[in-house]
Design an enzyme around this catalytic site. Structure first.
Site, PDB file in Angstrom:
ATOM      1  CG  HIS A 137      -1.799   1.171   1.384  1.00  0.00           C
ATOM      2  ND1 HIS A 137      -3.150   1.126   1.120  1.00  0.00           N
ATOM      3  CD2 HIS A 137      -1.539   2.439   1.776  1.00  0.00           C
ATOM      4  CE1 HIS A 137      -3.680   2.324   1.352  1.00  0.00           C
ATOM      5  NE2 HIS A 137      -2.719   3.135   1.753  1.00  0.00           N
ATOM      6  CD  GLU A 138       1.657   3.510   3.667  1.00  0.00           C
ATOM      7  OE1 GLU A 138       1.820   4.619   3.101  1.00  0.00           O
ATOM      8  OE2 GLU A 138       0.630   3.244   4.314  1.00  0.00           O
ATOM      9  CG  HIS A 141       0.369   6.270  -0.700  1.00  0.00           C
ATOM     10  ND1 HIS A 141      -0.672   7.065  -1.135  1.00  0.00           N
ATOM     11  CD2 HIS A 141      -0.120   5.576   0.367  1.00  0.00           C
ATOM     12  CE1 HIS A 141      -1.738   6.859  -0.378  1.00  0.00           C
ATOM     13  NE2 HIS A 141      -1.431   5.953   0.532  1.00  0.00           N
TER      14      HIS A 141
END
Length: 183
Positions: A137-138, A141
């Site tokens: 997820h990170e 980003h």
């Protein structure tokens, strides 16, 4: 004393921008990493990427083992996803930049990431379940990918509608549903 910088919320364009690599000798990364960790903990997150604080740099802070109030953030400078394994598992994900909602996203359960620490030393971190999902997820980003782009088209339509409702209701970073506001 560190001031906590506000979490950037979707649809801010920086969240869809590919981030620049960090200069490993950049002394300001330590201060930024501390600000990121402070913002992550203040908002009950387990991960935060620099663009979520408005900085288009490849820097991530993660802490998926916050037991009994212990804070041991791992700072990943210029992280690269090396490997994922396992059949994708659909699970609800929240995001500090998209408060008030949880979105069903399919991800492999295991991830391995190569990164540098703040001293310029190279490391690898691997994990499954929450840590594996958080790493993916990170790192998304850092490549300008939010959870809206990661879910299937029908879930995206529903998530965007729910997000508009959540924002109108005043959802704040760290809230993954509106139920907390109703109580």
């Amino acid at each position: 004393m560190l001031t906590v910088i506000s979490i950037v919320q979707s649809p801010n364009p920086i969240l869809n921008q590919v981030c620049d690599p960090c200069d490993l000798g950049d002394k300001s990364l330590k201060k930024l990493a501390k600000q990121m960790a402070k913002a992550m903990y203040k908002n009950d997150g387990c991960g935060l990427a620099a663009p979520q604080l408005g900085v288009a740099k490849r820097l991530v802070v993660i802490d998926c083992d916050q037991e009994e109030g212990e804070q041991n953030p791992i700072v990943l400078v210029n992280p690269v996803l090396v490997d994922t394994q396992g059949d994708p598992v659909v699970a609800g994900e929240g995001c500090l930049s998209c408060p008030g909602i949880t979105v069903p996203i399919a991800r492999p359960p295991f991830a391995r990431v190569r990164y540098f620490d703040l001293d310029g030393e190279e490391w690898e971190i691997e994990g499954d379940d929450l840590l594996g999902r958080c790493l993916q997820h990170e790192l998304d980003h850092l490549d300008g990918i939010t959870m809206f782009e990661r879910c299937d088209p029908m879930a995206r339509i529903e998530a965007l509608r729910d997000y508009e409702i959540a924002l109108a209701a005043g959802a704040r970073p760290g809230e993954t549903s509106l139920e907390a506001r109703v109580r």
